[in-house]
Scaffold this motif. Structure first.
Motif, PDB file in Angstrom:
ATOM      1  N   VAL A  23       1.852   6.321   3.933  1.00 56.95           N
ATOM      2  CA  VAL A  23       0.701   7.296   4.343  1.00 56.95           C
ATOM      3  C   VAL A  23       1.250   8.887   4.427  1.00 56.95           C
ATOM      4  O   VAL A  23       2.589   8.935   5.019  1.00 56.95           O
ATOM      5  CB  VAL A  23       0.214   7.198   5.944  1.00 56.95           C
ATOM      6  CG1 VAL A  23      -0.574   8.162   6.468  1.00 56.95           C
ATOM      7  CG2 VAL A  23      -0.282   5.837   5.915  1.00 56.95           C
ATOM      8  N   TYR A  50      -9.111   7.993   5.591  1.00 56.17           N
ATOM      9  CA  TYR A  50      -7.930   8.421   4.962  1.00 56.17           C
ATOM     10  C   TYR A  50      -8.102   7.401   3.543  1.00 56.17           C
ATOM     11  O   TYR A  50      -7.851   7.925   2.301  1.00 56.17           O
ATOM     12  CB  TYR A  50      -6.675   8.213   5.390  1.00 56.17           C
ATOM     13  CG  TYR A  50      -5.334   8.407   4.514  1.00 56.17           C
ATOM     14  CD1 TYR A  50      -4.911   9.566   4.719  1.00 56.17           C
ATOM     15  CD2 TYR A  50      -5.031   7.220   3.866  1.00 56.17           C
ATOM     16  CE1 TYR A  50      -3.709   9.802   4.273  1.00 56.17           C
ATOM     17  CE2 TYR A  50      -3.548   7.501   3.277  1.00 56.17           C
ATOM     18  CZ  TYR A  50      -2.900   8.396   3.426  1.00 56.17           C
ATOM     19  OH  TYR A  50      -1.871   9.113   2.648  1.00 56.17           O
ATOM     20  N   ASP A  51      -8.257   6.213   3.649  1.00 61.12           N
ATOM     21  CA  ASP A  51      -8.611   5.262   2.530  1.00 61.12           C
ATOM     22  C   ASP A  51      -9.735   5.530   1.670  1.00 61.12           C
ATOM     23  O   ASP A  51      -9.710   5.466   0.528  1.00 61.12           O
ATOM     24  CB  ASP A  51      -8.575   3.613   3.038  1.00 61.12           C
ATOM     25  CG  ASP A  51      -7.247   3.422   3.704  1.00 61.12           C
ATOM     26  OD1 ASP A  51      -6.323   3.808   3.475  1.00 61.12           O
ATOM     27  OD2 ASP A  51      -7.407   2.312   4.431  1.00 61.12           O
ATOM     28  N   PHE A  52     -10.769   5.970   2.177  1.00 57.89           N
ATOM     29  CA  PHE A  52     -11.970   6.288   1.591  1.00 57.89           C
ATOM     30  C   PHE A  52     -11.567   7.471   0.568  1.00 57.89           C
ATOM     31  O   PHE A  52     -11.955   7.433  -0.546  1.00 57.89           O
ATOM     32  CB  PHE A  52     -13.105   6.715   2.528  1.00 57.89           C
ATOM     33  CG  PHE A  52     -14.259   7.310   1.668  1.00 57.89           C
ATOM     34  CD1 PHE A  52     -15.226   6.726   1.009  1.00 57.89           C
ATOM     35  CD2 PHE A  52     -14.061   8.901   1.815  1.00 57.89           C
ATOM     36  CE1 PHE A  52     -15.927   7.402   0.355  1.00 57.89           C
ATOM     37  CE2 PHE A  52     -15.169   9.733   0.967  1.00 57.89           C
ATOM     38  CZ  PHE A  52     -15.972   8.771   0.442  1.00 57.89           C
ATOM     39  N   PRO A  96      -8.091   5.503   9.873  1.00 60.43           N
ATOM     40  CA  PRO A  96      -7.418   4.843   8.639  1.00 60.43           C
ATOM     41  C   PRO A  96      -8.561   4.725   7.659  1.00 60.43           C
ATOM     42  O   PRO A  96      -8.240   4.831   6.469  1.00 60.43           O
ATOM     43  CB  PRO A  96      -6.903   3.865   9.135  1.00 60.43           C
ATOM     44  CG  PRO A  96      -6.605   3.751  10.390  1.00 60.43           C
ATOM     45  CD  PRO A  96      -7.736   4.665  10.855  1.00 60.43           C
ATOM     46  N   MET A  97      -9.600   4.451   8.001  1.00 60.91           N
ATOM     47  CA  MET A  97     -10.653   4.164   6.760  1.00 60.91           C
ATOM     48  C   MET A  97     -11.288   5.454   6.169  1.00 60.91           C
ATOM     49  O   MET A  97     -11.306   5.302   5.041  1.00 60.91           O
ATOM     50  CB  MET A  97     -11.974   3.414   7.597  1.00 60.91           C
ATOM     51  CG  MET A  97     -11.598   2.070   7.712  1.00 60.91           C
ATOM     52  SD  MET A  97     -13.080   1.075   8.779  1.00 60.91           S
ATOM     53  CE  MET A  97     -14.333   1.263   7.688  1.00 60.91           C
ATOM     54  N   SER A 128       0.841  -1.126   0.074  1.00 57.92           N
ATOM     55  CA  SER A 128       0.101  -0.040  -0.031  1.00 57.92           C
ATOM     56  C   SER A 128       0.888   1.118  -0.113  1.00 57.92           C
ATOM     57  O   SER A 128       1.880   1.355   0.414  1.00 57.92           O
ATOM     58  CB  SER A 128      -1.140  -0.016   1.134  1.00 57.92           C
ATOM     59  OG  SER A 128      -0.340  -0.146   2.310  1.00 57.92           O
ATOM     60  N   ARG A 145      -8.570   8.369  -0.434  1.00 59.80           N
ATOM     61  CA  ARG A 145      -7.506   7.722  -1.673  1.00 59.80           C
ATOM     62  C   ARG A 145      -8.521   7.090  -2.831  1.00 59.80           C
ATOM     63  O   ARG A 145      -8.366   7.303  -3.952  1.00 59.80           O
ATOM     64  CB  ARG A 145      -6.950   6.773  -1.216  1.00 59.80           C
ATOM     65  CG  ARG A 145      -5.660   7.374  -0.267  1.00 59.80           C
ATOM     66  CD  ARG A 145      -4.519   7.913  -1.350  1.00 59.80           C
ATOM     67  NE  ARG A 145      -3.401   8.384  -0.692  1.00 59.80           N
ATOM     68  CZ  ARG A 145      -2.247   8.853  -1.156  1.00 59.80           C
ATOM     69  NH1 ARG A 145      -2.365   9.070  -2.559  1.00 59.80           N
ATOM     70  NH2 ARG A 145      -1.292   9.331  -0.441  1.00 59.80           N
ATOM     71  N   ARG A 146      -9.517   6.244  -2.408  1.00 54.10           N
ATOM     72  CA  ARG A 146     -10.206   5.583  -3.249  1.00 54.10           C
ATOM     73  C   ARG A 146     -11.287   6.303  -3.771  1.00 54.10           C
ATOM     74  O   ARG A 146     -11.570   6.230  -5.220  1.00 54.10           O
ATOM     75  CB  ARG A 146     -11.285   4.435  -2.569  1.00 54.10           C
ATOM     76  CG  ARG A 146     -10.226   3.174  -2.204  1.00 54.10           C
ATOM     77  CD  ARG A 146     -11.001   1.951  -1.563  1.00 54.10           C
ATOM     78  NE  ARG A 146     -12.297   2.401  -0.431  1.00 54.10           N
ATOM     79  CZ  ARG A 146     -12.037   2.612   0.405  1.00 54.10           C
ATOM     80  NH1 ARG A 146     -10.934   2.419   1.070  1.00 54.10           N
ATOM     81  NH2 ARG A 146     -12.988   2.764   1.548  1.00 54.10           N
ATOM     82  N   HIS A 193      -5.007   9.949   8.879  1.00 56.00           N
ATOM     83  CA  HIS A 193      -4.750   8.378   8.841  1.00 56.00           C
ATOM     84  C   HIS A 193      -4.611   7.865  10.645  1.00 56.00           C
ATOM     85  O   HIS A 193      -5.009   6.630  10.805  1.00 56.00           O
ATOM     86  CB  HIS A 193      -3.442   7.908   7.924  1.00 56.00           C
ATOM     87  CG  HIS A 193      -3.520   6.450   7.765  1.00 56.00           C
ATOM     88  ND1 HIS A 193      -2.597   5.881   8.925  1.00 56.00           N
ATOM     89  CD2 HIS A 193      -3.770   5.636   7.210  1.00 56.00           C
ATOM     90  CE1 HIS A 193      -2.733   4.443   8.504  1.00 56.00           C
ATOM     91  NE2 HIS A 193      -3.421   4.334   7.359  1.00 56.00           N
TER      92      HIS A 193
END
Length: 98
Positions: free
Chosen positions: A7, A80-82, A77-78, A4, A84-85, A73
């Motif tokens: 960050v 932050y990942d959202f 973290p979710m 991955s 990015r997605r 993050h």
């Protein structure tokens, strides 16, 4: 197994990889509104809408954008990942920042 990305802070630009503006025109405000609840531990949100210090709308080289702080993050973290997605799913340009 895929690695991955590290960050780090980044900027989501309101323009697609093909150079088209992302719509609707208030996308950055809407996205930041969704993220407004993510705040440093112990901070208290004002009764009015206030942006999270980790996800804020702005402009980058004249293009509407959302600035994402890497510290997000650490608290969620979710979220932050959202973000990015969201950028990847909508084929938006992303600029990594220091």
């Amino acid at each position: 197994m895929t690695d991955s990305p590290a960050v780090q802070s980044f900027v989501i630009l309101g323009v697609t990889g093909s150079g088209r503006p992302f719509r609707p025109s208030d996308w950055a405000d809407r996205l930041c509104g969704v993220m407004a609840g993510f705040r440093p531990p112990g901070s208290v949100a004002d009764a009015r809408l206030a942006w999270s210090p980790y996800v804020m709308p702005g402009f980058h080289e004249g293009i509407r954008c959302v600035v994402v702080d890497a510290r997000l993050h650490g608290i969620e973290p979710m979220a932050y990942d959202f973000l990015r997605r969201f950028a990847a799913d909508n084929e938006l340009r992303v600029v990594e920042t220091a």
